[in-house]
Write a protein that holds these residues in place. Structure first.
Motif, PDB file in Angstrom:
ATOM      1  N   ALA A 114       0.828  -1.202   0.000  1.00  0.00           N
ATOM      2  CA  ALA A 114       0.000   0.000   0.000  1.00  0.00           C
ATOM      3  C   ALA A 114       0.867   1.258   0.000  1.00  0.00           C
ATOM      4  O   ALA A 114       0.587   2.222  -0.729  1.00  0.00           O
ATOM      5  CB  ALA A 114      -0.929  -0.003   1.219  1.00  0.00           C
ATOM      6  N   LEU A 115       1.925   1.251   0.807  1.00  0.00           N
ATOM      7  CA  LEU A 115       2.817   2.409   0.842  1.00  0.00           C
ATOM      8  C   LEU A 115       3.489   2.623  -0.513  1.00  0.00           C
ATOM      9  O   LEU A 115       3.644   3.765  -0.964  1.00  0.00           O
ATOM     10  CB  LEU A 115       3.863   2.232   1.948  1.00  0.00           C
ATOM     11  CG  LEU A 115       4.874   3.375   2.114  1.00  0.00           C
ATOM     12  CD1 LEU A 115       4.175   4.712   2.344  1.00  0.00           C
ATOM     13  CD2 LEU A 115       5.842   3.068   3.255  1.00  0.00           C
ATOM     14  N   GLY A 142      -7.662   6.883  -4.944  1.00  0.00           N
ATOM     15  CA  GLY A 142      -7.642   5.798  -3.975  1.00  0.00           C
ATOM     16  C   GLY A 142      -8.971   5.104  -3.818  1.00  0.00           C
ATOM     17  O   GLY A 142      -9.065   4.066  -3.159  1.00  0.00           O
ATOM     18  N   LEU A 143     -10.018   5.677  -4.447  1.00  0.00           N
ATOM     19  CA  LEU A 143     -11.365   5.140  -4.317  1.00  0.00           C
ATOM     20  C   LEU A 143     -11.813   4.365  -5.547  1.00  0.00           C
ATOM     21  O   LEU A 143     -12.936   3.861  -5.578  1.00  0.00           O
ATOM     22  CB  LEU A 143     -12.360   6.285  -4.066  1.00  0.00           C
ATOM     23  CG  LEU A 143     -12.076   7.164  -2.840  1.00  0.00           C
ATOM     24  CD1 LEU A 143     -13.074   8.322  -2.791  1.00  0.00           C
ATOM     25  CD2 LEU A 143     -12.160   6.340  -1.560  1.00  0.00           C
ATOM     26  N   ARG A 148      -4.485   5.491   5.326  1.00  0.00           N
ATOM     27  CA  ARG A 148      -3.726   6.712   5.018  1.00  0.00           C
ATOM     28  C   ARG A 148      -3.414   6.797   3.527  1.00  0.00           C
ATOM     29  O   ARG A 148      -3.483   7.876   2.918  1.00  0.00           O
ATOM     30  CB  ARG A 148      -2.402   6.728   5.782  1.00  0.00           C
ATOM     31  CG  ARG A 148      -2.500   7.024   7.255  1.00  0.00           C
ATOM     32  CD  ARG A 148      -1.099   7.268   7.825  1.00  0.00           C
ATOM     33  NE  ARG A 148      -1.072   6.941   9.238  1.00  0.00           N
ATOM     34  CZ  ARG A 148      -0.542   5.840   9.762  1.00  0.00           C
ATOM     35  NH1 ARG A 148       0.041   4.952   8.972  1.00  0.00           N
ATOM     36  NH2 ARG A 148      -0.570   5.632  11.052  1.00  0.00           N
ATOM     37  N   CYS A 149      -3.051   5.668   2.950  1.00  0.00           N
ATOM     38  CA  CYS A 149      -2.654   5.668   1.543  1.00  0.00           C
ATOM     39  C   CYS A 149      -3.838   5.994   0.639  1.00  0.00           C
ATOM     40  O   CYS A 149      -3.699   6.719  -0.352  1.00  0.00           O
ATOM     41  CB  CYS A 149      -2.037   4.318   1.172  1.00  0.00           C
ATOM     42  SG  CYS A 149      -0.440   4.024   1.975  1.00  0.00           S
ATOM     43  N   ALA A 176       5.492   9.187   5.842  1.00  0.00           N
ATOM     44  CA  ALA A 176       6.554   8.862   6.806  1.00  0.00           C
ATOM     45  C   ALA A 176       6.012   8.089   7.994  1.00  0.00           C
ATOM     46  O   ALA A 176       6.658   7.147   8.472  1.00  0.00           O
ATOM     47  CB  ALA A 176       7.239  10.153   7.278  1.00  0.00           C
ATOM     48  N   GLU A 177       4.836   8.470   8.473  1.00  0.00           N
ATOM     49  CA  GLU A 177       4.238   7.751   9.602  1.00  0.00           C
ATOM     50  C   GLU A 177       3.969   6.301   9.232  1.00  0.00           C
ATOM     51  O   GLU A 177       4.181   5.387  10.034  1.00  0.00           O
ATOM     52  CB  GLU A 177       2.940   8.438  10.020  1.00  0.00           C
ATOM     53  CG  GLU A 177       2.331   7.875  11.302  1.00  0.00           C
ATOM     54  CD  GLU A 177       1.103   8.661  11.747  1.00  0.00           C
ATOM     55  OE1 GLU A 177       0.587   8.334  12.838  1.00  0.00           O
ATOM     56  OE2 GLU A 177       0.661   9.584  11.026  1.00  0.00           O
ATOM     57  N   SER A 178       3.531   6.083   8.006  1.00  0.00           N
ATOM     58  CA  SER A 178       3.298   4.718   7.544  1.00  0.00           C
ATOM     59  C   SER A 178       4.596   3.928   7.497  1.00  0.00           C
ATOM     60  O   SER A 178       4.652   2.761   7.918  1.00  0.00           O
ATOM     61  CB  SER A 178       2.644   4.738   6.158  1.00  0.00           C
ATOM     62  OG  SER A 178       1.346   5.317   6.222  1.00  0.00           O
ATOM     63  N   TRP A 179       5.664   4.544   7.007  1.00  0.00           N
ATOM     64  CA  TRP A 179       6.969   3.870   6.947  1.00  0.00           C
ATOM     65  C   TRP A 179       7.441   3.500   8.357  1.00  0.00           C
ATOM     66  O   TRP A 179       7.893   2.381   8.605  1.00  0.00           O
ATOM     67  CB  TRP A 179       7.986   4.779   6.252  1.00  0.00           C
ATOM     68  CG  TRP A 179       9.327   4.130   6.036  1.00  0.00           C
ATOM     69  CD1 TRP A 179       9.604   2.798   5.938  1.00  0.00           C
ATOM     70  CD2 TRP A 179      10.566   4.807   5.903  1.00  0.00           C
ATOM     71  NE1 TRP A 179      10.957   2.595   5.740  1.00  0.00           N
ATOM     72  CE2 TRP A 179      11.566   3.814   5.721  1.00  0.00           C
ATOM     73  CE3 TRP A 179      10.949   6.156   5.910  1.00  0.00           C
ATOM     74  CZ2 TRP A 179      12.909   4.133   5.551  1.00  0.00           C
ATOM     75  CZ3 TRP A 179      12.285   6.466   5.723  1.00  0.00           C
ATOM     76  CH2 TRP A 179      13.260   5.463   5.556  1.00  0.00           C
ATOM     77  N   VAL A 180       7.305   4.449   9.281  1.00  0.00           N
ATOM     78  CA  VAL A 180       7.711   4.186  10.669  1.00  0.00           C
ATOM     79  C   VAL A 180       6.974   2.979  11.228  1.00  0.00           C
ATOM     80  O   VAL A 180       7.561   2.061  11.809  1.00  0.00           O
ATOM     81  CB  VAL A 180       7.455   5.431  11.549  1.00  0.00           C
ATOM     82  CG1 VAL A 180       7.581   5.088  13.033  1.00  0.00           C
ATOM     83  CG2 VAL A 180       8.434   6.549  11.185  1.00  0.00           C
TER      84      VAL A 180
END
Length: 383
Positions: free
Chosen positions: A253-254, A339-340, A330-331, A282-286
Motif C-alpha cells: 500500500a505504501l 484511492g477510491l 492513510r494511503c 513517513a508515519e506509515s513507513w515508521v
C-alpha cells in the motif's frame, strides 16, 4: 523499498528473495486471483513449480527444513502478501491445515498426506468455526464417535478457507466430554460443501457438512480429547505469520501511495511534498518498520519455542494487522479520488487488510488474552 532496518540471517534472506520471485511471477494474474472464490490455476501452478510450500512441512516428509520454522513461514508470507492475498492464503493454509497431522497424526496418515501437502498436490483445510460458533470454539456442535473401528463425524462447519478445493479437512469435533481433531478426506461419502457466504476480500470459502461421515480410527489426530492442544500447537507456530502477511500488504500500500504522490503534482509540487502528505507517508513507513521488526522477533522466538513465545506472536499479530489497516487507510487518503477507484490495487489492498484484524484471533479476543497474561505475570512477580 529495501528492508534496511533489520537484517535477517542469510538463509532467510535467500528464502525471502525466492519468495519475492514467486510473488513477482504471479503479478500479472494477482488482480484476477484476489477476486476468485476457487483456486486460481495459474497461481497454483506457479506456486507448485516454485516448491515453496515445502517450507510448511517437516523435513522427513519432504519439507525444506527439519521442522516447520515460524520465521521462514513469516518471511515467505510477507513477500507473497505484498503481491497477492490469494497466493499468500494458498501457501499459508497448506501449513495451517496440515500442522496437526505433523504433531498428532499416525505414521500412516502422515506418510499419506504430508508430502503431497508440501508439493501442493493435496490441498489442506482446517475446519473449526460453525454457523453459530466463532471465537467460543468450546460451543461447537460437530461430533465424532467411535463405532466398529471407525470414527463417525456429524456436523456443520462454516466460513472454512479452502472449502470446495481442499483434499482433506482437519475437523474440530466434540468427543464425549472433550474435543478431538479428526482428519476427513474431502471425497469421503457424506461430506458436502456449499458456498452461502463471501467476504469483502473474496477467497476460497465455504461451509462443509458432515453427515454420518465414516473414517478409519487412525484418522483421529492425537489422543481423544486432545483437539485443543493440537489447535494451540498450530496457533503457536502460524499465528505470527499473519503479522508477516500484514507487513507485506502494508508495504504494498505504501508503495502504491509513493508511486502516485511522487508522480502527481498539485499547486506546482509533487503531492509527496504537499501539506500533510509527507507526514502520512513517513508515519506509515515508521509503523511498517516497527511491525516488521516485531514480527521477525516474535517469529524467531516462535521458531525456537512456539508455546513460550505465543504472547509475542499475539502481540505481533495485533500490532501488524492494526498497522496494516491504518497504513492502507492513510494511503487511500493521500491518493484522493484515485484511492477510491473500484478495481484499483489500493482498493483491493484496502479490502484485504480488513479481515486480517479478525481471522486467526480477532484483535479484541487477543488483547483480552494478553491482558490476562499481563495481570497474571505481574501478580507472580509481586509474590
Amino acid at each position: 523499498m529495501e528492508n534496511v532496518l533489520f537484517e535477517l540471517p542469510e538463509r532467510y534472506l535467500t528464502l525471502q528473495r525466492e519468495a519475492r520471485g514467486v510473488a513477482a511471477a504471479c503479478a500479472d494474474v494477482a488482480a484476477r486471483a484476489d477476486e476468485a472464490d476457487r483456486f486460481d490455476p495459474d497461481v497454483r501452478s506457479r506456486l507448485t513449480e516454485s516448491g515453496l510450500c515445502s517450507v510448511v512441512v517437516a523435513g522427513e516428509f519432504g519439507g525444506r527444513f527439519a521442522a516447520v520454522d515460524s520465521l521462514a513461514v513469516t518471511v515467505v508470507r510477507e513477500a507473497l502478501a505484498f503481491e497477492s492475498a490469494h497466493l499468500d492464503s494458498m501457501f499459508a493454509m497448506q501449513g495451517i491445515g496440515s500442522f496437526a497431522i505433523s504433531v498428532g497424526g499416525s505414521d500412516a496418515v502422515r506418510k499419506q498426506w504430508l508430502a503431497p501437502v508440501g508439493s501442493l498436490e493435496a490441498i489442506a483445510a482446517l475446519a473449526l468455526t460453525e454457523p453459530d460458533v466463532g471465537s467460543d470454539l468450546r460451543a461447537i456442535k460437530t461430533t465424532v464417535a467411535s463405532d466398529g473401528g471407525e470414527l463417525v463425524v456429524n456436523g456443520h462447519k462454516s466460513f472454512i478457507t479452502n472449502a470446495g478445493d481442499a483434499d482433506f479437512y482437519s475437523v474440530l469435533c466434540r468427543e464425549g466430554d472433550g474435543y478431538s481433531l479428526v482428519l476427513v478426506p474431502a471425497d469421503t461419502p457424506g461430506v458436502s460443501v456449499t458456498s452461502p457466504h463471501q467476504v469483502i476480500a473474496p477467497h476460497v470459502l465455504g461451509d462443509v457438512m458432515f453427515d454420518d461421515v465414516r473414517v478409519p480410527e487412525d484418522h483421529r489426530l492425537g489422543e481423544p480429547g486432545n483437539g485443543f492442544k493440537l489447535m494451540l500447537a498450530t496457533l503457536a507456530t502460524f499465528r505470527v505469520s499473519v503479522a508477516g502477511a500484514a507487513v507485506g500488504l502494508a508495504q504494498a500500500a505504501l508503495e502504491e501511495a509513493l508511486r502516485h504522490t511522487s508522480a502527481r503534482e498539485q499547486f506546482g509540487v509533487p503531492l509527496a511534498r504537499l501539506g500533510p502528505v509527507p507526514a502520512k507517508l513517513a508515519e506509515s513507513w515508521v509503523e511498517i518498520e516497527m511491525a516488521r521488526a516485531m514480527s521477525y522477533r516474535a517469529a524467531a522466538a516462535a521458531a525456537r519455542d512456539p508455546f513460550t513465545a505465543l504472547h509475542l506472536s499475539s502481540i505481533a499479530k495485533v500490532g501488524a494487522t492494526e498497522i496494516a489497516g491504518r497504513t492502507v487507510d492513510r494511503c487511500v487518503q493521500v491518493m484522493g479520488r484515485f484511492g477510491l477507484l473500484q478495481g484499483s490495487k489500493i482498493e483491493r489492498l484496502y479490502r484485504e487488510a480488513r479481515p486480517m484484524r479478525i481471522y486467526e484471533g480477532s484483535t479484541e479476543v487477543i488483547l483480552d488474552s494478553l491482558a490476562k497474561k499481563l495481570v497474571k505475570d505481574r501478580a507472580q512477580v509481586g509474590r
